[in-house]
Design a protein around this motif. Structure first.
Motif, short mmCIF file in Angstrom:
data_model
loop_
_atom_site.label_atom_id
_atom_site.label_comp_id
_atom_site.label_asym_id
_atom_site.label_seq_id
_atom_site.Cartn_x
_atom_site.Cartn_y
_atom_site.Cartn_z
N LYS A 134 0.84 -1.20 0.00
CA LYS A 134 0.00 0.00 0.00
C LYS A 134 0.87 1.24 0.00
N ARG A 135 0.46 2.23 -0.80
CA ARG A 135 1.25 3.43 -1.01
C ARG A 135 1.54 4.17 0.31
N LYS A 136 0.54 4.31 1.16
CA LYS A 136 0.74 5.03 2.42
C LYS A 136 1.75 4.33 3.30
N GLU A 137 1.66 3.01 3.38
CA GLU A 137 2.59 2.25 4.20
C GLU A 137 4.00 2.28 3.62
N ARG A 138 4.11 2.24 2.29
CA ARG A 138 5.42 2.32 1.64
C ARG A 138 6.08 3.66 1.94
N LYS A 139 5.29 4.72 1.89
CA LYS A 139 5.82 6.05 2.16
C LYS A 139 6.41 6.10 3.57
N ALA A 140 5.70 5.50 4.52
CA ALA A 140 6.20 5.47 5.91
C ALA A 140 7.49 4.66 6.01
N TYR A 141 7.55 3.57 5.25
CA TYR A 141 8.76 2.74 5.23
C TYR A 141 9.95 3.53 4.69
N PHE A 142 9.72 4.26 3.61
CA PHE A 142 10.81 5.04 3.01
C PHE A 142 11.32 6.09 3.99
N GLU A 143 10.41 6.69 4.73
CA GLU A 143 10.81 7.69 5.73
C GLU A 143 11.68 7.04 6.80
N ARG A 144 11.28 5.86 7.24
CA ARG A 144 12.06 5.15 8.26
C ARG A 144 13.42 4.72 7.72
N ILE A 145 13.46 4.32 6.45
CA ILE A 145 14.73 3.89 5.85
C ILE A 145 15.73 5.04 5.82
N THR A 146 15.25 6.26 5.51
CA THR A 146 16.16 7.40 5.43
C THR A 146 16.79 7.72 6.78
N LYS A 147 16.14 7.29 7.86
CA LYS A 147 16.66 7.58 9.20
C LYS A 147 17.35 6.39 9.86
N ALA A 148 17.34 5.26 9.19
CA ALA A 148 17.88 4.03 9.79
C ALA A 148 19.39 3.95 9.60
N PRO A 149 20.08 3.31 10.56
CA PRO A 149 21.53 3.09 10.40
C PRO A 149 21.81 2.20 9.20
N PRO A 150 22.68 2.62 8.30
CA PRO A 150 23.01 1.78 7.14
C PRO A 150 24.04 0.73 7.51
N PRO A 151 24.14 -0.34 6.70
CA PRO A 151 23.33 -0.61 5.52
C PRO A 151 21.92 -1.06 5.88
#
Length: 278
Positions: A134-151
């Protein structure tokens, strides 16, 4: 008992896992047909019951009844470790609530080999499983990814790899990544490069099999906040400016690679420059 099973190479099963499967009164498995092949390979006879995403909650109560009787249940998935992007989390949680002893056996998982094969530093890492649809859930995931420790590691299905990489490229920009396909199998493949290159590879090759996508966003913390809502191109633009390229050249390149109007690129870069001077 949580019993990991091979993700591709049958030689990866452990002696402890084989013993657990032999001793279990019930083997709860994602797909009885696939698990039966493993049991037959090692001459193990066991009672199998299905336990998958469609009957997980209903079957959990039945399994808890078996466990209350003091019987042994071995929980397995189609491949890898149950409960990690696979059914299993519900019965594990409920068993813990009731004080039932749980054993988690170490064993195969696609996550750790993929991280190692990516070649990225591994002091820390983040795992996001499969991206939601779902688009809304994906958007939230992308936001979390940008703030997550890489990789950052994600599981990817062959049916959605092009869509997933395309959406990640739009959200994060051409960050470095690696696709690890068919891990531990005969045709294991590792493809490394920025997301735009990985997208071209996926479109040209139509890859099959199970895959892990590992990303290494390298933007500064202050830039990560501005990646949300599909503005990952800002990170790329900032990197080019930091390398000494002129604003007009950067705006032209971003327009060519991302389709962002040059005036918008210039405006955002000016805004970022103003903030840095404060």
């Amino acid at each position: 008992m949580i019993v990991p099973t091979p993700i591709g190479n049958m030689e990866d099963i452990t002696l402890r896992a084989l013993r657990a499967l032999r001793q279990a009164d019930i083997v709860a498995c994602e797909d009885t047909r696939r698990t039966r092949k493993i049991l037959e390979r090692f001459n193990i006879k066991a009672k199998l019951v299905s336990y998958h995403e469609h009957n997980e909650r209903q079957r959990t109560q039945w399994l808890l009844g078996i466990l209350r009787e003091g019987k042994v249940v071995a929980l397995v998935s189609d491949a890898g470790t149950p409960g990690i992007s696979d059914p299993g989390a519900v019965v594990i949680k409920e068993a813990i609530k009731e004080g039932i002893k749980i054993e988690a056996l170490p064993g195969p998982t696609a996550l750790i080999p993929a991280l190692l094969l990516s070649g990225f530093p591994l002091e820390f890492f983040s795992f996001f499983g499969f991206l939601p649809r779902k688009r809304k859930e994906r958007k939230a995931y992308f936001e979390r990814i940008t703030k997550a420790p890489p990789p950052v590691a994600l599981y990817v299905s062959p049916h959605r790899i092009k869509t997933d990489i395309s959406d990640l490229l739009e959200a994060l920009g051409p960050v470095e990544g690696a696709v690890i396909r068919e891990c531990t199998k005969v045709h294991e493949e590792v493809v490394r490069g920025p997301l735009n290159v990985l997208l071209e590879w996926a479109e040209e090759n139509e890859p099959r099999g199970e895959m892990v996508l590992v990303l290494y966003p390298s933007c500064h913390e202050e830039d990560k906040e501005r990646q949300v809502d599909g503005n990952g191109w800002l990170c790329k633009a900032k990197e080019l400016i930091d390398k000494g390229e002129k604003v007009k050249d950067v705006a032209k390149r971003i327009q060519e690679e991302y389709g962002i109007p040059k005036n918008k690129v210039k405006k955002e870069l000016l805004h970022m420059n103003t903030e840095e001077r404060r």
